[in-house]
Design a protein around this motif. Sequence first.
Motif, short mmCIF file in Angstrom:
data_model
loop_
_atom_site.label_atom_id
_atom_site.label_comp_id
_atom_site.label_asym_id
_atom_site.label_seq_id
_atom_site.Cartn_x
_atom_site.Cartn_y
_atom_site.Cartn_z
N ASP A 1 2.54 -1.47 12.99
CA ASP A 1 1.42 -1.62 12.07
C ASP A 1 0.09 -1.35 12.77
OD1 ASP A 1 2.92 -2.20 9.86
OD2 ASP A 1 2.78 -4.38 10.09
N PRO B 1 0.11 -9.93 12.38
CA PRO B 1 -0.54 -9.64 11.10
C PRO B 1 -1.54 -10.70 10.65
CG PRO B 1 1.59 -10.61 10.68
CD PRO B 1 1.42 -10.59 12.18
N LEU C 1 -2.48 1.50 11.63
CA LEU C 1 -3.86 1.20 11.25
C LEU C 1 -4.85 1.99 12.10
CD1 LEU C 1 -5.98 -0.46 9.72
CD2 LEU C 1 -5.67 -2.27 11.44
N PHE D 1 -2.99 -7.51 3.63
CA PHE D 1 -2.16 -6.39 3.22
C PHE D 1 -2.23 -6.26 1.70
CE2 PHE D 1 -0.67 -8.01 7.21
CZ PHE D 1 -0.32 -6.88 7.95
N ALA E 1 3.63 -5.62 6.20
CA ALA E 1 3.70 -6.90 6.92
C ALA E 1 5.10 -7.17 7.46
CB ALA E 1 3.26 -8.03 6.00
N ILE F 1 -3.92 -1.85 4.80
CA ILE F 1 -4.10 -2.87 5.82
C ILE F 1 -5.59 -2.95 6.13
CG2 ILE F 1 -3.51 -3.66 8.14
CD1 ILE F 1 -1.00 -2.01 8.04
#
Length: 292
Positions: A106, A87, A110, A92, A99, A123
């Motif tokens: 994630d 991350p 995304l 975020f 996160a 994000i």
Amino acid sequence: MEWLVSLVGAGLVMITLRDLFHTLWHPTRHGGLSRLVMTALWRLARRLRAPGRVVGFVGPLAMVTVVSMWAVTVVLGWAIVYWPHMPGAFTFSPGSQAAQQPALLDSVYLSLVTVATLGLGDIAPDEGWLRLVSPFEALIGFALLTATVSWVLEIYPALTRRRVLAIRLALLRDADPTTRQIDCTAGALLLDSLATEVARVRIDFTQYAEAYYFHDGEDHSSLAAMVGYAVVLAQRGQAAGRPEVRLAGALLAGALKDLAAILDQRFLHTGGPPTEVFAAYAADHGRDGAQP
């Protein structure tokens, strides 16, 4: 190591874009992965001896499978690009639990949001290079959607031209004109128009190879069943007395030879003369072929 993983993801995206380009926009439209998928589904249906109604779904199902393959590969490719930098290289939204999720999850999330052009914003890339390259995924997603719609709108007119030719040949077979009946100006025009339609279908098989994997239904609308009778008409035209009819018969024979060459080169691989290729074409589509 992080950059190496990102390059692998970028390479996956580039392979997908190359396949999409060769399937939809290249002059010969000779795709790689997409062609393998369509061929595999067609052969599976033929090997299982699926009934006509099931075989009729192979073409549409193959197109859906190819588009899904492109979409999944693009999403995974961009997720792999993001993954090593998640991350730390992203911001975020306040209160977001993203996160706390695994970095790979994630990254896939995304990528899905970006390729679908949703732009939720929970994000967002923070590093400069990611802020520059991330919008390209949205552009690729939009291009993929546009390409899919264009593909559908292009393939069905090609199928219509093929079926119109098949129906016309079926009507001529029912009438069964003799060499004497063809030996006139109207006969020359008839053979010439058939040669033009065969040439168009030949171009369709070159530019829309996926059209081969669409089942045409009943014999009267199936080119695989009717194309053999076009050979008969070409032979009768070449045996006529009038020079213009013989010329038109030769044109039709030449167009059929070109069509057979494309079918054999791209799909059947018999290495035989046009009559053998057309017989293999009919057999591959579950037809016996039209007889004089």
